[in-house]
Write a protein that holds these residues in place. Structure first.
Motif, PDB file in Angstrom:
ATOM      1  N   ILE A 208      35.159  33.764  45.510  1.00 42.25           N
ATOM      2  CA  ILE A 208      35.870  33.426  44.277  1.00 42.25           C
ATOM      3  C   ILE A 208      36.353  34.699  43.593  1.00 42.25           C
ATOM      4  O   ILE A 208      37.472  34.759  43.073  1.00 42.25           O
ATOM      5  N   SER A 209      35.525  35.734  43.621  1.00 45.68           N
ATOM      6  CA  SER A 209      35.894  37.015  43.028  1.00 45.68           C
ATOM      7  C   SER A 209      37.132  37.592  43.704  1.00 45.68           C
ATOM      8  O   SER A 209      38.063  38.067  43.039  1.00 45.68           O
ATOM      9  N   ALA A 210      37.160  37.537  45.046  1.00 44.74           N
ATOM     10  CA  ALA A 210      38.304  38.073  45.787  1.00 44.74           C
ATOM     11  C   ALA A 210      39.575  37.297  45.476  1.00 44.74           C
ATOM     12  O   ALA A 210      40.667  37.871  45.385  1.00 44.74           O
ATOM     13  N   ARG A 211      39.456  35.997  45.292  1.00 42.79           N
ATOM     14  CA  ARG A 211      40.628  35.160  45.029  1.00 42.79           C
ATOM     15  C   ARG A 211      41.185  35.401  43.621  1.00 42.79           C
ATOM     16  O   ARG A 211      42.399  35.354  43.421  1.00 42.79           O
ATOM     17  N   THR A 212      40.313  35.650  42.661  1.00 44.80           N
ATOM     18  CA  THR A 212      40.754  35.792  41.272  1.00 44.80           C
ATOM     19  C   THR A 212      41.030  37.237  40.869  1.00 44.80           C
ATOM     20  O   THR A 212      41.704  37.480  39.865  1.00 44.80           O
ATOM     21  N   GLY A 213      40.492  38.188  41.642  1.00 46.56           N
ATOM     22  CA  GLY A 213      40.631  39.583  41.251  1.00 46.56           C
ATOM     23  C   GLY A 213      39.655  39.985  40.167  1.00 46.56           C
ATOM     24  O   GLY A 213      39.742  41.084  39.614  1.00 46.56           O
ATOM     25  N   GLN A 214      38.707  39.110  39.864  1.00 43.31           N
ATOM     26  CA  GLN A 214      37.679  39.416  38.881  1.00 43.31           C
ATOM     27  C   GLN A 214      36.395  39.819  39.603  1.00 43.31           C
ATOM     28  O   GLN A 214      36.095  39.307  40.680  1.00 43.31           O
ATOM     29  N   THR A 215      35.656  40.722  39.015  1.00 49.50           N
ATOM     30  CA  THR A 215      34.395  41.135  39.621  1.00 49.50           C
ATOM     31  C   THR A 215      33.378  40.003  39.501  1.00 49.50           C
ATOM     32  O   THR A 215      33.505  39.117  38.647  1.00 49.50           O
TER      33      THR A 215
END
Length: 207
Positions: free
Chosen positions: A37-44
């Protein structure tokens, strides 16, 4: 130097939910880690943890969205009809089609029961989700409550509107599961026909 624009918390939260839904839908696996999910959103992952306590919290939020949409579909269908009998048919059909036409929503709703184990999501989350489902069931109950029972019917003396609405919900969930497994086809029938037959049985106790 201009500071980067801060994305509102509500928008960041929705991006996480949208990404989780996309990944779940693409992979068929609801039990996806926060790194994906982090990779998809660009959020850590740390930023995600600031908004959600973990995977279960994201799942609960998605299920809350799903149950809210279910209630809107069922309520709109019931309100589109002029009498309680046709309203009940429309509402029950809307319930069935919501899951039949959106298999991801069905998997989302049944995820907690996979492998024969029911797991809670915490007292607060469970209450919110139960209340949302109860709102949908209440649409069925309101229809039953407006119908006039037939005195000689075996249904009317022992079942009130709440009992009937719960039984109808259970029947619709069972039909939905059967059609997902294509058991309706093996019985040379269809999910919609099973819904219609079930409604005929429930309504046979009323004028």
């Amino acid at each position: 130097m201009t500071a980067p624009k801060r994305i509102p918390q509500a928008e960041r939260r929705q991006k996480i939910l949208d990404a989780a839904r996309q990944i779940f839908d693409e992979t068929g696996n609801i039990d996806v880690g926060l790194r994906a999910i982090s990779a998809r959103t660009g959020q850590t992952t740390g930023a995600i943890y600031n908004l959600f306590s973990g995977k279960d919290a994201i799942y609960a939020a998605l299920l809350q969205e799903s149950l809210s949409n279910l209630h809107q579909h069922v309520a709109a269908a019931a309100q589109s009809k002029p009498d309680p009998r046709s309203a009940l048919r429309a509402a029950a059909t809307a319930f069935f089609l919501y899951y039949h036409q959106n298999l991801f929503e069905q998997r989302l709703g049944l995820y907690q029961f996979e492998d024969g184990k029911k797991t809670g999501l915490g007292q607060d989350a469970d209450k919110i989700l139960n209340d949302l489902l109860a709102q949908t069931i209440a649409e069925f109950e309101a229809c039953f409550a407006q119908l006039s029972p037939i005195a000689v019917s075996p249904l009317s003396p022992v079942s009130d509107a709440k009992d009937l609405s719960h039984a109808l919900t259970a029947a619709l969930i069972g039909i939905g599961s059967m059609t997902t497994l294509r058991r309706d086809q093996s019985l040379n029938t269809s999910g919609q026909k099973l819904v219609d037959t079930t409604l005929n049985a429930f309504l046979s106790g009323f004028q």
